[in-house]
Design a protein around this motif. Structure first.
Motif, PDB file in Angstrom:
ATOM      1  N   GLN A  89       0.639  -1.189   0.128  1.00  0.00           N
ATOM      2  CA  GLN A  89       0.100  -0.028  -0.013  1.00  0.00           C
ATOM      3  C   GLN A  89       0.807   1.326  -0.039  1.00  0.00           C
ATOM      4  O   GLN A  89       0.285   2.452  -0.145  1.00  0.00           O
ATOM      5  N   ILE A  90       2.177   1.166   0.301  1.00  0.00           N
ATOM      6  CA  ILE A  90       3.011   2.290   0.208  1.00  0.00           C
ATOM      7  C   ILE A  90       2.955   3.039  -1.205  1.00  0.00           C
ATOM      8  O   ILE A  90       2.939   4.051  -1.626  1.00  0.00           O
ATOM      9  N   ARG A  91       2.699   2.022  -2.375  1.00  0.00           N
ATOM     10  CA  ARG A  91       2.569   2.542  -3.612  1.00  0.00           C
ATOM     11  C   ARG A  91       0.999   2.757  -3.846  1.00  0.00           C
ATOM     12  O   ARG A  91       0.173   2.300  -3.505  1.00  0.00           O
ATOM     13  N   GLY A  92       1.098   4.161  -4.180  1.00  0.00           N
ATOM     14  CA  GLY A  92      -0.317   4.812  -4.292  1.00  0.00           C
ATOM     15  C   GLY A  92      -0.835   5.741  -3.202  1.00  0.00           C
ATOM     16  O   GLY A  92      -1.123   6.727  -3.246  1.00  0.00           O
ATOM     17  N   PHE A  93      -0.526   5.225  -1.884  1.00  0.00           N
ATOM     18  CA  PHE A  93      -1.103   6.027  -0.693  1.00  0.00           C
ATOM     19  C   PHE A  93       0.318   6.954  -0.365  1.00  0.00           C
ATOM     20  O   PHE A  93      -0.092   8.125   0.073  1.00  0.00           O
ATOM     21  N   VAL A  94       1.429   6.423  -0.576  1.00  0.00           N
ATOM     22  CA  VAL A  94       2.528   7.241  -0.228  1.00  0.00           C
ATOM     23  C   VAL A  94       3.305   7.848  -1.258  1.00  0.00           C
ATOM     24  O   VAL A  94       3.827   9.069  -1.522  1.00  0.00           O
ATOM     25  N   VAL A  95       3.557   6.949  -2.406  1.00  0.00           N
ATOM     26  CA  VAL A  95       4.493   7.444  -3.518  1.00  0.00           C
ATOM     27  C   VAL A  95       3.349   7.127  -4.884  1.00  0.00           C
ATOM     28  O   VAL A  95       2.694   6.573  -5.007  1.00  0.00           O
ATOM     29  N   GLU A  96       3.288   8.379  -5.464  1.00  0.00           N
ATOM     30  CA  GLU A  96       2.597   8.604  -6.620  1.00  0.00           C
ATOM     31  C   GLU A  96       3.184   8.370  -7.894  1.00  0.00           C
ATOM     32  O   GLU A  96       4.592   8.382  -8.134  1.00  0.00           O
ATOM     33  N   SER A  97       2.383   8.520  -8.960  1.00  0.00           N
ATOM     34  CA  SER A  97       2.991   8.451 -10.517  1.00  0.00           C
ATOM     35  C   SER A  97       2.601   9.740 -10.843  1.00  0.00           C
ATOM     36  O   SER A  97       1.841  10.542 -10.477  1.00  0.00           O
ATOM     37  N   LEU A  98       3.021   9.618 -12.184  1.00  0.00           N
ATOM     38  CA  LEU A  98       2.705  10.873 -13.126  1.00  0.00           C
ATOM     39  C   LEU A  98       1.177  10.945 -13.449  1.00  0.00           C
ATOM     40  O   LEU A  98       0.769  12.021 -13.592  1.00  0.00           O
ATOM     41  N   MET A  99       0.528   9.851 -13.644  1.00  0.00           N
ATOM     42  CA  MET A  99      -0.779   9.998 -13.930  1.00  0.00           C
ATOM     43  C   MET A  99      -1.492   8.796 -13.042  1.00  0.00           C
ATOM     44  O   MET A  99      -0.692   7.862 -12.363  1.00  0.00           O
ATOM     45  N   THR A 100      -2.843   8.814 -12.863  1.00  0.00           N
ATOM     46  CA  THR A 100      -3.131   7.862 -12.316  1.00  0.00           C
ATOM     47  C   THR A 100      -4.486   7.076 -13.158  1.00  0.00           C
ATOM     48  O   THR A 100      -5.063   7.500 -14.005  1.00  0.00           O
ATOM     49  N   ARG A 101      -4.968   6.039 -12.651  1.00  0.00           N
ATOM     50  CA  ARG A 101      -5.852   5.256 -13.377  1.00  0.00           C
ATOM     51  C   ARG A 101      -7.411   5.828 -13.419  1.00  0.00           C
ATOM     52  O   ARG A 101      -7.880   6.134 -12.213  1.00  0.00           O
ATOM     53  N   GLY A 102      -8.227   5.734 -14.347  1.00  0.00           N
ATOM     54  CA  GLY A 102      -9.615   5.991 -14.216  1.00  0.00           C
ATOM     55  C   GLY A 102     -10.145   4.411 -14.115  1.00  0.00           C
ATOM     56  O   GLY A 102     -10.205   3.707 -14.907  1.00  0.00           O
ATOM     57  N   ASN A 103     -10.620   4.165 -13.011  1.00  0.00           N
ATOM     58  CA  ASN A 103     -11.301   2.891 -12.687  1.00  0.00           C
ATOM     59  C   ASN A 103     -12.661   2.394 -13.251  1.00  0.00           C
ATOM     60  O   ASN A 103     -13.126   1.239 -12.974  1.00  0.00           O
ATOM     61  N   ASP A 104     -13.030   3.047 -14.296  1.00  0.00           N
ATOM     62  CA  ASP A 104     -14.218   2.851 -14.745  1.00  0.00           C
ATOM     63  C   ASP A 104     -13.931   2.677 -16.192  1.00  0.00           C
ATOM     64  O   ASP A 104     -15.020   2.362 -17.137  1.00  0.00           O
ATOM     65  N   GLU A 105     -12.630   2.352 -16.460  1.00  0.00           N
ATOM     66  CA  GLU A 105     -12.312   2.021 -17.909  1.00  0.00           C
ATOM     67  C   GLU A 105     -11.227   1.098 -18.086  1.00  0.00           C
ATOM     68  O   GLU A 105     -10.545   0.845 -17.197  1.00  0.00           O
ATOM     69  N   ALA A 106     -11.202   0.451 -19.447  1.00  0.00           N
ATOM     70  CA  ALA A 106     -10.133  -0.548 -19.443  1.00  0.00           C
ATOM     71  C   ALA A 106      -8.940  -0.222 -19.105  1.00  0.00           C
ATOM     72  O   ALA A 106      -8.027  -0.655 -18.373  1.00  0.00           O
TER      73      ALA A 106
END
Length: 610
Positions: A89-106
């Motif tokens: 969970q460190i990934r996402g909650f603490v360390v971010e990315s350049l962009m993030t997923r739209g969880n309603d799309e493929a």
């Protein structure tokens, strides 16, 4: 160039022609566009002026604490390296990315650290324009040099999938302090811009490359909504919401990350973990055992409504469990042995007696979705595709008539036993009394099944009974979750149970699952040790597909190639998500295509005094 590389490139070119794709970068007119989002195929579903994601509640109250139960343990807070058991969970909650997923799309990504993305039609490059407001949790701005540093660090010292993906970049540069451009010439990979967009961004000033590959209990400096504030090694990790989080008001985050604190509690044993939930020691659990879901929630809090049970239907390929053959072991080298052992698994008996008929079964790896080839005849595009990739597909898998064996459910089906023994005889095995022995050496056919949960052990023991009827002696070894993970990652097993979760847009991770190169690299998910140039060519070609119909045909062809290898025994498909939560935790009325998302939940407000 290696022989494998030449075969791969020839296959890509031939398949591209067969599917009407551009076999070389630059064949289409370059049309560079800058956008707030990027989709793998088609256009983003959410418009540029969106105010929040459709599956989030923008009015969700902030505050409270979420206690998250997890089975296993940890000895590291760095999920980006092979060494150690990390807190994911460190990934996402603490360390971010350049962009993030739209969880309603493929597979569509929206701006986060990068406010916009630019690429051309051939995706021969990708440029990210950083949001000037972006900050790490220590207050330092996120700059282009941090992105470049992260890319090089993970390419050289990250997990195998990172090394594989990021090494495809021909050149990276920073035209200005807030812009990063990746030259993707020669990659032949339309997914690569999205893979780079999901790259975790680390602060150059706070990471020592010399010690990066070592496990650590020190919380990383990230740009995400939470910071690590407390660690009890192997037992718990506490994340506290950063009140100065730079992106808290971005539309993509509105209604997300609502808890002031998230505590992850780890349990070594599954029954103890469930008992802790019944006592209210943690807030939710995703149930994975049908027996428990069927009759294990008859306790006071569940009867009174304090514990709520949600059944969630997703739009994703149904997660499937398999008993995986480690084909690195000589005992499983012959495909006829694997076919015979597949015949001997009595799903009907197990589903009725253990799972209350709650499960289905598919031979493919994309069950219940348009990507699945199981029971579906190959169209002309697929057939040409498989021909050019030099994939050998049995006629019944090609025409969709192949089906997994269906027993009479008695646990003593003679028809499947006879078919299995005939295959084993072809492979050089004969029954000698009650023991199946290799004809030439007289060595018995025997192997070990590695398990770690009660449910896995029950399945393995039932299968052990079925195999004994064929003269095959199998041992079942139960180990704790830590040892199970270590042996799985190191391929130190004969057979074990595993689940591959798939998306509606499979891509580079497929090489990590069953690519030839991944078979020899510890820490990948090619647990079966598959090494098939046709599979490699199919994976490479699906990354070239411009349009969704061509992409779907490519994935179905890959599914047929995997089914034809008999690398794993399909156990069952999980057709829905079973979520149990204490009623102090609330979630949005709308569920994302991907299913439950804890980051969209919130704590139920205390009643207002009258």
């Amino acid at each position: 160039m290696s022989a494998f590389g030449r075969i791969r490139l020839r296959a890509i070119a031939c398949v591209a022609v067969a599917l009407g794709l551009s076999p070389v970068p630059g064949a289409r007119e370059a049309q560079a566009t800058e956008s707030y989002a990027i989709a793998m195929h088609g256009a983003p579903a959410v418009p540029a002026d969106f105010t929040h994601m459709p599956y989030a509640n923008p009015d969700a109250p902030k505050g409270g604490r979420l206690v998250w139960g997890a089975l296993g343990t940890f000895d590291s807070l760095n999920p980006l390296i092979v060494r150690g058991l990390a807190v994911q969970q460190i990934r996402g909650f603490v360390v971010e990315s350049l962009m993030t997923r739209g969880n309603d799309e493929a597979f569509t990504l929206y701006g986060l650290l990068a406010k916009s993305v630019e690429t051309d039609d051939a995706r021969s490059y990708v440029t990210f324009h950083l949001d000037p407001r972006a900050r790490f949790s220590d207050g330092k701005p996120v700059a282009a040099e941090d992105v470049l540093f992260s890319w090089a660090l993970l390419r050289d010292k990250g997990r195998p999938n990172h090394r594989q993906y990021y090494s495809k970049v021909a050149k990276a540069e920073t035209p200005d302090p807030l812009t990063v451009r990746f030259d993707l010439t020669g990659a032949n990979d339309r997914e690569l811009p999205l893979i780079l967009a999901l790259m975790p961004v680390l602060p150059k000033h706070a990471v020592n490359p010399a010690t990066f590959e070592e496990t650590t209990m020190t919380g990383p400096v990230g740009s995400g909504p939470y910071r690590v504030t407390a660690v009890k090694p192997g037992a718990s990790v506490t994340l506290t919401r950063n009140s100065d989080y730079w992106a808290r008001d971005l539309p993509v985050n509105r209604g997300l990350y609502n808890f002031d604190e998230i505590r992850l509690d780890f349990y070594r044993e599954a029954n103890g973990e469930f008992e802790a939930f019944k006592r209210g020691l943690y807030d939710f659990r995703v149930e994975g055992e049908p027996l428990r879901w069927h009759d294990g929630y008859d306790f006071p809090a569940a009867r009174s409504g304090e514990v709520i049970r949600d059944v969630i239907k997703t739009g994703m390929p149904q997660p499937s469990e398999f008993l995986v053959f480690n084909t690195r072991r000589p005992v499983f080298a012959d495909i006829r042995v694997r076919q015979a052992l597949t015949l001997l698994f009595d799903f009907e008996w197990i589903n009725r007696n253990y799972f209350f008929g709650l499960y289905a079964r598919s031979a493919g790896f994309f069950a219940g979705s348009e990507l699945s080839a199981y029971g579906r005849p190959a169209d002309e595009r697929e057939r040409e595709f498989l021909k050019q990739a030099s994939a050998h597909i049995p006629p019944d898998i090609l025409d969709g008539s192949y089906h997994l064996p269906v027993s009479d459910g008695s646990g003593r089906d003679r028809t499947t036993l006879r078919k299995a023994l005939a295959l084993l005889s072809e492979a050089g095995y004969d029954l000698n009394g009650t023991v199946l022995r290799q004809r030439a050496t007289k060595a018995p056919l025997t192997f070990e099944i590695l398990v770690t949960t009660r449910d896995q052990e029950r399945i393995a023991l039932a299968y052990q009974r079925d195999l004994k009827r064929a003269g095959i002696e199998v041992s079942v070894r139960a180990v704790d979750p830590v040892q199970f993970d270590q042996r799985r990652l190191g391929y130190e097993f004969d057979m074990l149970q595993n689940r591959w979760d798939q998306s509606l847009s499979p891509g580079n991770e497929q090489s990590f699952y069953w690519g030839s190169q991944a078979a020899d690299i510890p820490g990948t998910r090619n647990y079966m040790g598959a090494k098939d140039p046709a599979i490699d060519a199919l994976i490479a070609a699906l990354l070239e597909a411009h349009e969704r119909p061509a992409f779907v045909a490519t994935v179905r062809a890959l599914d047929r190639a995997l089914m034809s290898g008999f690398y794993a025994i399909p156990l069952f498909n999980v057709q829905e998500q079973w979520l149990a939560r204490w009623n102090r935790i609330e979630r949005p009325a709308t569920t994302a295509l991907t299913g439950y998302l804890p980051e969209t939940w919130w704590q139920k407000p205390d009643p207002q005094p009258q």
